[in-house]
Design an enzyme around this catalytic site. Structure first.
Site, short mmCIF file in Angstrom:
data_model
loop_
_atom_site.label_atom_id
_atom_site.label_comp_id
_atom_site.label_asym_id
_atom_site.label_seq_id
_atom_site.Cartn_x
_atom_site.Cartn_y
_atom_site.Cartn_z
CG HIS A 1 -1.86 -1.16 1.25
ND1 HIS A 1 -2.63 -1.47 2.35
CD2 HIS A 1 -2.14 -2.12 0.33
CE1 HIS A 1 -3.33 -2.56 2.11
NE2 HIS A 1 -3.05 -2.99 0.90
CG HIS B 1 -7.46 -3.48 -1.67
ND1 HIS B 1 -6.95 -2.37 -1.02
CD2 HIS B 1 -6.66 -4.52 -1.33
CE1 HIS B 1 -5.90 -2.73 -0.32
NE2 HIS B 1 -5.69 -4.03 -0.49
CG ASP C 1 -3.17 -5.36 -2.89
OD1 ASP C 1 -2.82 -4.43 -2.14
OD2 ASP C 1 -3.93 -6.28 -2.51
CG HIS D 1 0.14 -9.63 -2.64
ND1 HIS D 1 0.20 -8.30 -2.98
CD2 HIS D 1 -0.77 -9.72 -1.63
CE1 HIS D 1 -0.63 -7.61 -2.22
NE2 HIS D 1 -1.24 -8.45 -1.41
#
Length: 282
Positions: free
Chosen positions: A76, A234, A238, A261
């Protein structure tokens, strides 16, 4: 585009969403060509925000050296610096995790705005995507393709958990990160919490720093959602943080289905595995 840094330092403190411990982070201006570097002050250890230093990307992005020292949940803050076009900064943290704050990038973006931005003399190098590059993980996949701007398209599928969300799209050159992306919060499903915490994950998670969904896909937060498709937005946030570890401004299109991720890091590894895939523009 020129390189840029902060006009002055800023500090923020808060809970680490996975460790449940309190940490402080201080971001300092840095010279040209310094890049983004982290410094854990508790053990006096430095590491660059580079994709090669990601050895674990389970539920967050974690930088690790060969001795096992780590700094996790950097995405973030990294997204905020990248979107605000900060290319040089030293980030000091008091421990192994960056504070989650409200679960979004907004507190970091506001802190960067308040600190101010200084444009530097040297140009920022651009990573131009030349070929289609695809990585897959089960049914999940991400593809880089040639494009003049840096655009990101994200589609998520949480229907098995009762959540329906529309896709998210963003052009990094629009300058609208603060209004369109930054406030989207990390999220999770209540039914997964026990399993996560048994694995020492989400120990600091709460409705103060994340959106929690029940098994009908309904948010448990009293204030509701900030975007109708906040989960997809969101995920896009990321991606920005994870791809900032390329250390370049990107020219290309990213299309992602159920990104993670780990997939984000896999994409960078596949991209840089062959110099025919890209061009560095000075």
């Amino acid at each position: 585009m020129r390189q840029a840094t902060l006009r002055k330092m800023f500090s923020l403190s808060g809970i680490g969403v996975h460790s449940g411990k309190t940490f402080s982070v201080t971001v300092f201006p840095a010279d040209e060509d310094f890049g983004i570097q982290f410094h854990r002050t508790d053990i006096d250890w430095y590491i660059s925000a580079n994709w090669l230093n990601v050895q674990n990307a389970t539920m967050c992005t974690q930088l690790t050296n060969n001795s096992g020292e780590t700094i996790k949940t950097i995405e973030h803050l990294a997204a905020s610096l990248y979107a605000m076009k900060i290319s040089n900064a030293l980030i000091e943290t008091t421990g192994e995790e960056i504070p989650i704050l409200d679960g979004s990038s907004m507190p970091y973006v506001k802190a960067i705005q308040d600190a101010g931005i200084t444009e530097q003399l040297r140009p920022r190098r651009v990573l131009k995507i030349l070929k289609n590059i695809t990585v897959t993980e089960s049914t999940k996949h991400e593809t880089f393709s040639p494009f003049d701007d840096f655009t990101i398209d994200v589609e998520c599928d949480f229907t098995a958990k009762g959540l329906t969300t529309s896709p998210a799209h963003f052009n990094m050159n629009s300058g609208n990160f603060m209004s369109e992306i930054a406030s989207a919060r990390t999220f999770g499903f209540v039914e997964e919490m026990e399993s996560l915490q048994k694995n020492n994950l989400a120990l600091g998670a709460s409705l103060e720093n994340a959106v929690g969904y029940n098994n009908q896909g309904q948010p448990l937060n009293k204030e509701g959602l900030r975007f109708q498709n906040e989960s997809a937005v969101h995920k896009l946030l990321d991606i920005i943080g994870d791809l900032s570890l390329s250390e370049y401004w990107i020219a290309g299109k990213l299309s992602a289905f159920c990104p993670s991720h780990n997939l984000n890091n896999m994409l960078l590894r596949e991209l840089f595995s062959n110099t025919d895939n890209y061009e560095i523009i000075e």
